[in-house]
Design an enzyme around this catalytic site. Structure first.
Site, short mmCIF file in Angstrom:
data_model
loop_
_atom_site.label_atom_id
_atom_site.label_comp_id
_atom_site.label_asym_id
_atom_site.label_seq_id
_atom_site.Cartn_x
_atom_site.Cartn_y
_atom_site.Cartn_z
N SER A 251 40.45 -139.56 -26.96
CA SER A 251 40.13 -139.60 -28.02
C SER A 251 40.09 -138.14 -28.46
O SER A 251 39.89 -137.37 -27.54
CB SER A 251 39.14 -140.37 -29.03
OG SER A 251 37.85 -139.62 -28.59
N LYS A 252 39.99 -137.74 -29.63
CA LYS A 252 40.16 -136.16 -30.12
C LYS A 252 38.87 -135.47 -29.44
O LYS A 252 39.06 -134.38 -29.25
CB LYS A 252 39.81 -136.28 -31.61
CG LYS A 252 41.02 -136.51 -32.62
CD LYS A 252 41.51 -135.27 -33.23
CE LYS A 252 42.66 -135.55 -34.11
NZ LYS A 252 43.79 -135.79 -33.16
#
Ligand code: GLU
Length: 482
Positions: A251-252
């Protein structure tokens, strides 16, 4: 032997994600290795999830990585159209055929009925599964329902198993009892993914389907559709997941996740493509640096690992640094230009600045920032270094250096070094005692390229000006720090 045909089939629901880019890359290399063709098919059937401009953005992302396709919505081909939504008539034709052949049936169950069924099963601790109620409707019951909305479901055998012979994962068996009569056409008579993908892969003559592991669980359903349609399935290869270093879903917070973000972070597309290559594949000779041409020569699926690939932002940046150093200078100059936010008029040629600075930068953002001082005098100075270097009497020292530099000719590395040596000797200090304050005064920083190299580029006038500025600011107590 028939020519290899593979596809990358993104849904235009956002930007090109790292997982999608890796899938596209592996398909591209596989096609090139076998002298085959890569097809770009845009799976835009789910109109509600579409993001405008996503298709164009994805294409730009792929192109930036050096991934080229042979057929696609932008360039056509013999198997078009290449947007799934434009193939609707064919999907409907095939669904109608399955209905006629009694391999599929209309299901009139309402969402409420299905929900009640699901809840009842849940109470009994059973997984959700359609009961097949409408499969057994009598002709009379069907007549009664005429005109009511329906979906189309495939008749799935409730015994036996469906076997996926995966080129990467080997034999994977699925018990048919865990599958229900799944929907192939929705109430609006558009296909679901598992149906459209089979129709299109068959009609576009795909020989191999290479895609992410998250689709492995869809494959038995697709095989059942192939069977029902009497189509020969392609060969399947499911690529390992890409996980974060802690093995969680990427994820980010683990770094960028889309190709555009990498670009904005200053990662070179060459480095990103090379890094993606290593996310699941390895070179038989153990090399880490390969051009796509080299990789295409070597790329085979038996070198794709079964276990998850671990994404490591640090390694990507390290690789980017290596590319910054090794790519032709002109290429790095062109790549860094969009990151430059200062005017280039008053300073050395950009290529000289890049040559001086690229060794110390991991990204193009850092590179652009590290060259700023060559074009703009520093406004603020590193606080820690100021405390250490700009001690009492340094203003006088900076002026002594300035005076000495006025007579350096020619203004080049060796003559500058000589001047510093002579001045150090005259003042009975080590050369470093002169070098560190000079660097801080002219760049505002305590680290950077070799001092004589950077002074050479900066030129005498600018150097002298900056030394004087720092000396004056120190004397008047107006030196700004950061
Ligand atoms: N449109 C699907 C996706 O983006 C394609 C899956 C496939 O390759 O079959 O995940």
């Amino acid at each position: 032997m028939c020519v290899v045909r593979v596809r990358y089939a993104p849904s235009p629901t956002g930007t090109l994600h790292i997982g999608g880019a890796r899938t596209a890359l592996f398909n591209f290399l596989f096609a090139r290795h076998h002298g085959g063709r890569l097809i770009l098919r845009v799976e835009d059937t789910d109109q509600s999830r579409q993001v405008p401009d996503s298709e164009a953005q994805m294409m730009r992302g792929l192109q930036s990585l050096g991934i080229e396709w042979d057929e696609g919505p932008d360039r056509g081909g013999d198997f078009g159209p290449y947007r799934q939504s434009e193939r609707l008539a064919r999907h409907q034709e095939l669904a109608n055929r399955l209905l006629r052949e009694d391999k599929a049936y209309r299901c009139y169950c309402t969402p409420e009925e299905l929900e009640a069924e699901r809840k009842a099963r849940q109470k009994e601790g059973l997984p959700p599964r359609y009961s097949g109620r409408c499969r057994f409707l009598s002709p009379e019951e069907i007549r009664q329902r005429e005109g009511q909305p329906y979906v189309v479901r495939l008749k799935v055998p409730d015994t036996g198993e469906t076997v996926v012979e995966d080129l990467i994962r080997g034999t994977v068996r699925f018990d048919n009892r865990v599958l229900d009569d799944f929907i192939i056409m929705k109430r609006d008579y558009t296909p679901v993914y598992n149906f459209a993908v089979v129709a299109d892969d068959h009609d576009m003559a795909m020989t191999h389907v290479i895609r992410g592991e998250e689709h492995l669980s869809n494959t038995p359903k697709q095989l059942l559709v192939y069977q029902a349609l009497g189509f020969q399935p392609p060969q399947f290869a499911h690529l390992p997941m890409i996980l974060a270093p802690d093995r969680s879903k990427l994820s980010k917070r683990h770094g960028a996740t889309s190709v555009e973000e990498y670009r904005d972070q200053g990662i070179l597309p060459e480095a990103l493509a090379n890094y993606l290559l290593l996310l699941g594949w390895s070179d038989p000779n153990g090399r880490e640096f390969l051009t796509l041409d080299e990789a295409a020569r070597l790329f085979t699926l038996d070198r794709v690992q079964h276990t998850a690939a671990i994404y490591d932002q640090k390694k990507l940046e390290w690789m980017n640094h290596q590319y910054l150093m090794q790519l032709p200078l002109e290429r790095v100059v062109e790549a860094v230009r969009p990151f430059i936010t200062y005017a280039l008029d008053n300073g050395p040629p950009l290529s000289d600045a890049v040559a001086l600075s690229r060794e110390r930068s991991a990204t193009l953002v850092q590179l652009a920032e590290s060259m700023r001082f060559l074009y703009e005098a520093p406004r603020t100075f590193e606080a820690k270094a100021v405390a250490k270097q700009f001690t009492a009497g340094v203003d006088e020292l900076l002026e002594a250096i300035r005076d000495r530099l006025l007579s350096v000719t020619p203004w080049d590395h060796d003559h500058l070094m000589n001047a510093y040596d002579q001045l150090a000797e005259a003042r009975q200090v080590k050369r470093a005692v002169l070098i560190h304050p000079t660097r801080l005064a002219v760049t505002g920083r305590s680290v950077g390229p070799g001092l004589f190299e950077l002074l050479t580029l900066l030129g005498r006038d600018e150097t002298v000006k900056r030394l004087q500025f720092a000396a004056d600011a120190l004397r008047t107590g107006t030196l700004a720090t950061d």
